[in-house]
Design an enzyme around this catalytic site. Structure first.
Site, mmCIF file in Angstrom:
data_model
loop_
_atom_site.group_PDB
_atom_site.id
_atom_site.type_symbol
_atom_site.label_atom_id
_atom_site.label_comp_id
_atom_site.label_asym_id
_atom_site.label_seq_id
_atom_site.Cartn_x
_atom_site.Cartn_y
_atom_site.Cartn_z
ATOM 1 N N ARG A 227 -11.092 -9.086 -12.460
ATOM 2 C CA ARG A 227 -9.812 -8.613 -12.979
ATOM 3 C C ARG A 227 -8.958 -9.836 -13.301
ATOM 4 N N ARG A 228 -7.812 -9.630 -13.945
ATOM 5 C CA ARG A 228 -6.849 -10.680 -14.241
ATOM 6 C C ARG A 228 -7.511 -11.901 -14.876
ATOM 7 N N TYR B 268 2.183 5.673 -2.230
ATOM 8 C CA TYR B 268 2.562 7.055 -1.884
ATOM 9 C C TYR B 268 4.018 7.322 -2.256
ATOM 10 N N HIS C 158 0.827 -1.196 0.000
ATOM 11 C CA HIS C 158 0.000 0.000 0.000
ATOM 12 C C HIS C 158 0.864 1.250 0.000
ATOM 13 N N HIS D 124 -9.587 1.710 -10.791
ATOM 14 C CA HIS D 124 -9.105 2.629 -9.745
ATOM 15 C C HIS D 124 -7.635 2.987 -9.958
ATOM 16 N N PHE D 125 -6.798 1.966 -10.208
ATOM 17 C CA PHE D 125 -5.381 2.340 -10.155
ATOM 18 C C PHE D 125 -4.843 2.888 -11.475
ATOM 19 N N HIS D 126 -5.615 2.829 -12.548
ATOM 20 C CA HIS D 126 -5.122 3.525 -13.745
ATOM 21 C C HIS D 126 -5.399 5.028 -13.697
HETATM 22 FE FE1 HAS Z 1 -5.515 2.611 -4.083
HETATM 23 C C1 HAS Z 1 -5.991 -0.801 -4.534
HETATM 24 C C2 HAS Z 1 -7.607 2.561 -1.371
HETATM 25 C C3 HAS Z 1 -4.780 5.941 -3.410
HETATM 26 C C4 HAS Z 1 -2.915 2.483 -6.316
HETATM 27 N N1 HAS Z 1 -4.641 1.126 -5.226
HETATM 28 C C5 HAS Z 1 -5.000 -0.193 -5.285
HETATM 29 C C6 HAS Z 1 -4.159 -0.888 -6.230
HETATM 30 C C7 HAS Z 1 -3.246 0.041 -6.703
HETATM 31 C C8 HAS Z 1 -3.578 1.306 -6.063
HETATM 32 C C9 HAS Z 1 -2.123 -0.211 -7.686
HETATM 33 O O1 HAS Z 1 -8.807 0.400 0.486
HETATM 34 C C10 HAS Z 1 -4.305 -2.341 -6.667
HETATM 35 C C11 HAS Z 1 -3.510 -3.314 -5.886
HETATM 36 C C12 HAS Z 1 -3.699 -4.709 -6.432
HETATM 37 O O2 HAS Z 1 -3.146 -5.013 -7.532
HETATM 38 O O3 HAS Z 1 -4.431 -5.502 -5.814
HETATM 39 N N2 HAS Z 1 -6.136 3.995 -2.687
HETATM 40 C C13 HAS Z 1 -7.005 3.778 -1.679
HETATM 41 C C14 HAS Z 1 -7.217 5.010 -0.920
HETATM 42 C C15 HAS Z 1 -6.414 5.971 -1.497
HETATM 43 C C16 HAS Z 1 -5.727 5.315 -2.602
HETATM 44 C C17 HAS Z 1 -8.115 5.211 0.250
HETATM 45 N N3 HAS Z 1 -4.157 3.956 -4.757
HETATM 46 C C18 HAS Z 1 -4.009 5.264 -4.342
HETATM 47 C C19 HAS Z 1 -2.902 5.871 -5.027
HETATM 48 C C20 HAS Z 1 -2.371 4.900 -5.849
HETATM 49 C C21 HAS Z 1 -3.169 3.699 -5.659
HETATM 50 C C22 HAS Z 1 -2.440 7.288 -4.806
HETATM 51 C C23 HAS Z 1 -1.207 4.949 -6.774
HETATM 52 C C24 HAS Z 1 -0.449 5.988 -6.992
HETATM 53 N N4 HAS Z 1 -6.599 1.179 -3.166
HETATM 54 C C25 HAS Z 1 -7.365 1.350 -2.040
HETATM 55 C C26 HAS Z 1 -7.912 0.047 -1.618
HETATM 56 C C27 HAS Z 1 -7.438 -0.912 -2.497
HETATM 57 C C28 HAS Z 1 -6.627 -0.175 -3.466
HETATM 58 C C29 HAS Z 1 -8.777 -0.224 -0.464
HETATM 59 C C30 HAS Z 1 -7.662 -2.448 -2.445
HETATM 60 C C31 HAS Z 1 -8.806 -2.853 -3.229
HETATM 61 C C32 HAS Z 1 -9.005 -4.348 -3.275
HETATM 62 O O4 HAS Z 1 -10.084 -4.796 -2.858
HETATM 63 O O5 HAS Z 1 -8.129 -5.107 -3.763
HETATM 64 C C33 HAS Z 1 -6.247 7.409 -1.017
HETATM 65 O O6 HAS Z 1 -4.890 7.684 -0.768
HETATM 66 C C34 HAS Z 1 -6.803 8.417 -1.975
HETATM 67 C C35 HAS Z 1 -6.804 9.842 -1.423
HETATM 68 C C36 HAS Z 1 -6.960 10.844 -2.543
HETATM 69 C C37 HAS Z 1 -7.732 11.927 -2.547
HETATM 70 C C38 HAS Z 1 -7.799 12.797 -3.786
HETATM 71 C C39 HAS Z 1 -7.103 14.137 -3.627
HETATM 72 C C40 HAS Z 1 -7.115 14.893 -4.935
HETATM 73 C C41 HAS Z 1 -6.112 15.663 -5.401
HETATM 74 C C42 HAS Z 1 -6.246 16.344 -6.747
HETATM 75 C C43 HAS Z 1 -6.844 17.727 -6.621
HETATM 76 C C44 HAS Z 1 -7.088 18.353 -7.954
HETATM 77 C C45 HAS Z 1 -6.839 19.637 -8.268
HETATM 78 C C46 HAS Z 1 -7.074 20.066 -9.673
HETATM 79 C C47 HAS Z 1 -6.263 20.618 -7.333
HETATM 80 C C48 HAS Z 1 -8.559 12.298 -1.381
HETATM 81 C C49 HAS Z 1 -4.855 15.899 -4.637
HETATM 82 C C50 HAS Z 1 -8.091 21.160 -9.777
HETATM 83 C C51 HAS Z 1 -7.987 21.789 -11.113
HETATM 84 C C52 HAS Z 1 -8.996 22.003 -11.968
HETATM 85 C C53 HAS Z 1 -8.704 22.691 -13.240
HETATM 86 C C54 HAS Z 1 -10.397 21.538 -11.701
HETATM 87 C C1 HEM Z 2 -3.367 -3.912 -15.513
HETATM 88 C C2 HEM Z 2 -4.587 -1.470 -19.518
HETATM 89 C C3 HEM Z 2 -1.072 1.780 -18.617
HETATM 90 C C4 HEM Z 2 -0.169 -0.426 -14.396
HETATM 91 C C5 HEM Z 2 -4.044 -3.485 -16.617
HETATM 92 C C6 HEM Z 2 -5.284 -4.031 -17.101
HETATM 93 C C7 HEM Z 2 -5.626 -3.360 -18.229
HETATM 94 C C8 HEM Z 2 -4.612 -2.366 -18.466
HETATM 95 C C9 HEM Z 2 -6.862 -3.593 -19.093
HETATM 96 C C10 HEM Z 2 -6.085 -5.129 -16.388
HETATM 97 C C11 HEM Z 2 -5.713 -6.480 -16.797
HETATM 98 C C12 HEM Z 2 -6.345 -7.554 -15.960
HETATM 99 O O1 HEM Z 2 -6.707 -7.342 -14.790
HETATM 100 O O2 HEM Z 2 -6.489 -8.657 -16.507
HETATM 101 C C13 HEM Z 2 -3.708 -0.415 -19.644
HETATM 102 C C14 HEM Z 2 -3.667 0.509 -20.768
HETATM 103 C C15 HEM Z 2 -2.673 1.418 -20.516
HETATM 104 C C16 HEM Z 2 -2.089 1.071 -19.238
HETATM 105 C C17 HEM Z 2 -4.602 0.460 -21.962
HETATM 106 C C18 HEM Z 2 -2.200 2.569 -21.346
HETATM 107 C C19 HEM Z 2 -1.769 2.445 -22.547
HETATM 108 C C20 HEM Z 2 -0.598 1.520 -17.350
HETATM 109 C C21 HEM Z 2 0.312 2.365 -16.622
HETATM 110 C C22 HEM Z 2 0.540 1.747 -15.423
HETATM 111 C C23 HEM Z 2 -0.196 0.496 -15.414
HETATM 112 C C24 HEM Z 2 0.873 3.682 -17.118
HETATM 113 C C25 HEM Z 2 1.416 2.176 -14.272
HETATM 114 C C26 HEM Z 2 2.374 3.032 -14.313
HETATM 115 C C27 HEM Z 2 -0.880 -1.606 -14.386
HETATM 116 C C28 HEM Z 2 -0.786 -2.598 -13.347
HETATM 117 C C29 HEM Z 2 -1.692 -3.611 -13.667
HETATM 118 C C30 HEM Z 2 -2.347 -3.200 -14.893
HETATM 119 C C31 HEM Z 2 0.106 -2.541 -12.109
HETATM 120 C C32 HEM Z 2 -1.990 -4.872 -12.859
HETATM 121 C C33 HEM Z 2 -1.240 -6.044 -13.336
HETATM 122 C C34 HEM Z 2 -1.632 -7.270 -12.555
HETATM 123 O O3 HEM Z 2 -2.823 -7.503 -12.336
HETATM 124 O O4 HEM Z 2 -0.713 -8.001 -12.161
HETATM 125 N N1 HEM Z 2 -3.659 -2.458 -17.467
HETATM 126 N N2 HEM Z 2 -2.727 -0.057 -18.763
HETATM 127 N N3 HEM Z 2 -0.888 0.400 -16.593
HETATM 128 N N4 HEM Z 2 -1.817 -2.002 -15.309
HETATM 129 FE FE1 HEM Z 2 -2.252 -1.034 -17.026
HETATM 130 CU CU CU Z 3 -3.803 0.204 -0.661
#
Ligand code: HAS
Ligand code: HEM
Ligand code: CU
Length: 566
Positions: A443-444, A233, A229, A380-382
């Site tokens: 997924r997967r 960050y 997790h 979520h994570f894309h």
């Molecule tokens: Fe997540 C699963 C909960 C943040 C990545 N997350 C994943 C996985 C990845 C991932 C890769 O609780 C999949 C893992 C796997 O393969 O099984 N995630 C959260 C929560 C947050 C969160 C509570 N995740 C991230 C970030 C990631 C990331 C950051 C990557 C960089 N996530 C989960 C949970 C799972 C999960 C469960 C497990 C699910 C499961 O069942 O397997 C929080 O940190 C999010 C807080 C964010 C905010 C948003 C703040 C917004 C900002 C932008 C402001 C915009 C402006 C623009 C200023 C509160 C800072 C305005 C401008 C204009 C012009 C309008």
């Molecule tokens: C998995 C598409 C770019 C990280 C996947 C899956 C799709 C996908 C459809 C789900 C596959 C599955 O669950 O069977 C794409 C497309 C992209 C893109 C179309 C842009 C061209 C990225 C980028 C990142 C990323 C930029 C991170 C930097 C991952 C990861 C997984 C994933 C970590 C999970 C792999 C796993 O389940 O083991 N992607 N993706 N992807 N993608 Fe991407």
């Molecule tokens: Cu997490």
């Protein structure tokens, strides 16, 4: 302005090693991104994996998916961040680091990558990017990955020690903001990577080398998510550094508050790691009490991101006002919408509003069973790592590469188009995949496989989200090709500028600075300055929140043999 850094040869060497990290990162992303659309087509019900050319390259959908996950989420991020977070604090402190050591860690990280790449490419480490046992791969994959992570810890150590040296030379001074953010982030990585280090050294390596008769999958998985997790960050905060420190200047505004930015990073240092069990709500042998505690801590770790959202929105408003923007829409229309560096980052942030909200929903114990292991999760994570982080790094590359090399960005209009395409593609992807997940698509899974008609019938009701996902694959392919054209064409173009003068580090002014002397600083600045003490608290919190869970798992450990299919 960055402080003077000494002789030109040293600066050139520092820039070169940074460039090596960054370019290696983008080469990994290039390969990873080419595989993405194939997976998106699968989630549109189109199976391209029977194509003979593709069959010659990839043994299965899962080999492609393993390469995609590892190259994008693990290799691209780690190389980019190691370069970015070595360069920035070194420049910010005006420090002279040991360049031999810096090159040594780069070479070590690359060697680790190459060792792990061989079994991955030979289909002997098709384990997905989470490499959960008892699935067992070739030992070279685990050894290579361990070397890569160890190299990043050495970069962390070099930056933290350089800062300790700076503190000794500058007693009573407030650490400059960029250094503060970088050092606290490397400290966080040193806390959170312990899970992965323990998994590698105590569980995986002894098991694959036959020193243990088997493996306990739950212990391995728990240690994995200790790191897994918080690693999100480790990916996100380097983007935050750009949003806080550089984007205001690039957009024409100022940083809102340095003390607030420091508070945000300290909250991440303390709270990023003890939340990993939100990935394990469905796992046995972890009590509901611990699952609930980690859930509440997860909600808590969203707060520094919310602070960031309002703070950066403030900087953007300041920028728009300075450029003559008035009223609600003037705030939007007066930002520099033609600058790919600014636009890429703003779009990355907009995507993160959705990604963050989705994360908070995902963290809920009640909702999780609905979407766990479904297409919702890649949705979520894309828009977190795949857009908020990746697109910010891409936008950074548009100024960082000229800054490091003295070359000029080739085709800025194509660069701008690539940012809009990436954002649009990922929006289609996110809607499609979240929606498919809600309809129960896993997924997967190679859901498009012709041999399994049950999938097609079973998922007939998700045709609209499947179409959206398929369209996203096409848009993202175009986005990737246009981005990489700009990047590689820039890298291959001749050097024309004095990089320091033509593209200086984009330091921003601040509305509420932290000050320079600790004596006159605000209580918040003084409370956040002792990073070493806060680091100890961070270690203690993880021990408290993971100790009892791991104790119970260890007491009930049961080893199973590996599932070695290659
Ligand atoms: Fe997540 C699963 C909960 C943040 C990545 N997350 C994943 C996985 C990845 C991932 C890769 O609780 C999949 C893992 C796997 O393969 O099984 N995630 C959260 C929560 C947050 C969160 C509570 N995740 C991230 C970030 C990631 C990331 C950051 C990557 C960089 N996530 C989960 C949970 C799972 C999960 C469960 C497990 C699910 C499961 O069942 O397997 C929080 O940190 C999010 C807080 C964010 C905010 C948003 C703040 C917004 C900002 C932008 C402001 C915009 C402006 C623009 C200023 C509160 C800072 C305005 C401008 C204009 C012009 C309008
Ligand atoms: C998995 C598409 C770019 C990280 C996947 C899956 C799709 C996908 C459809 C789900 C596959 C599955 O669950 O069977 C794409 C497309 C992209 C893109 C179309 C842009 C061209 C990225 C980028 C990142 C990323 C930029 C991170 C930097 C991952 C990861 C997984 C994933 C970590 C999970 C792999 C796993 O389940 O083991 N992607 N993706 N992807 N993608 Fe991407
Ligand atoms: Cu997490």
């Amino acid at each position: 302005m960055a402080p003077a850094i000494g002789d030109a040869a040293y600066l050139a060497s520092l820039k070169k090693v940074t460039q090596y990290y960054v370019v290696t990162a983008f080469i990994a992303l290039f390969i990873g991104v080419l595989l993405g659309p194939l997976q998106a087509f699968n989630y549109a019900g189109i199976n391209v994996y029977e194509n003979p050319i593709l069959k010659a390259l990839l043994k299965s959908y899962y080999q492609g998916l393993s390469l995609h996950g590892v190259l994008n989420a693990l290799v691209f991020t780690q190389f980019f961040i190691s370069g970015w977070l070595l360069y920035l604090p070194t420049r910010d402190m005006g420090a002279r680091i040991n360049m031999k050591f810096a090159w040594g860690t780069y070479i070590m990280m690359t060697a680790g990558l190459l060792i792990a790449a061989v079994p991955l490419l030979l289909n002997k480490a098709t384990l997905l990017y989470t490499f959960y046992p008892p699935m067992e791969g070739h030992w070279a994959f685990y050894v290579g990955a361990t070397i890569m992570v160890a190299a990043s810890l050495l970069v962390a150590g070099q930056v933290v020690l350089t800062w300790v040296g700076w503190k000794k030379q500058n007693p009573g001074q407030v650490t400059p903001l960029v250094t503060f953010m970088s050092v606290s982030l490397w400290m966080m990585w040193l806390v959170c990577s312990l899970g992965l280090v323990a998994e590698a050294l105590l569980v995986l390596l002894p098991w694959v080398f036959g020193l243990r008769p088997g493996v306990d999958p739950l212990i391995a998985k728990t240690l994995f998510w200790w790191t897994g997790h918080a690693i999100v960050y480790f990916w996100l905060l380097p983007a935050y550094i750009s949003w806080y420190a550089f984007l205001p200047k690039q957009a024409g505004g100022r940083i809102v508050s340095e003390p607030l930015a420091r508070l945000t990073f300290v909250m991440f240092l303390l709270n990023s790691t003890p939340v990993g069990i939100h990935h394990q709500y469905a796992d046995p042998n972890i009590s509901n009490t611990w699952k609930m505690i980690h859930m509440f801590l997860t909600f808590l770790v969203a707060i520094p991101s919310l602070l960031t959202a309002f703070s950066i929105a403030g900087s953007l408003e300041d920028a728009a006002r300075a450029r003559g923007g008035r009223g609600l829409f003037g705030m939007l229309t007066h930002l520099p919408w033609k600058d790919p560096v600014v636009v890429g980052q703003i779009l990355a942030m907009v995507s993160f509003i959705g990604g963050g909200a989705g994360g908070i929903i995902t963290a809920s114990f009640a909702f999780s069973p609905v979407i766990h292991n479904t297409a919702w999760i890649p949705g979520h994570f894309h828009i977190t790592v795949g857009t908020a982080v990746t697109q910010t790094f891409m936008a950074i590359a548009f100024w960082l590469v000229p800054h490091l090399t003295g070359k000029r960005l080739v085709a800025p209009k194509v660069a701008l188009a690539s940012m809009w395409l990436w954002f649009t593609g990922m929006m289609f992807f996110a809607v499609g995949m979240h929606w498919e997940g809600l309809l129960g698509v896993p997924r997967r899974a190679l859901i498009s496989a012709v041999a399994l008609p049950i999938y097609k019938e079973g998922y007939m009701h998700s045709q609209i989200p499947m179409a959206l996902t398929g369209i996203s694959g096409v848009i993202l392919l175009l986005a990737g090709l246009s981005f990489f054209y700009v990047l590689f064409a820039t890298l291959l173009s001749p050097r024309v500028d004095d990089a320091e003068a033509a593209t200086p580090l984009p330091y921003s002014e601040t509305i509420s600075p932290a000050g320079r002397s600790l004596r006159g600083a605000s209580p918040l600045v003084r409370a956040t300055e002792p990073l070493l003490a806060l680091w100890v608290v961070a270690f203690a919190l993880v021990a408290l929140m993971y100790g009892p869970v791991l104790m119970r798992l260890t007491q009930n450990a049961s080893l199973v043999p590996g599932c070695n299919y290659y």
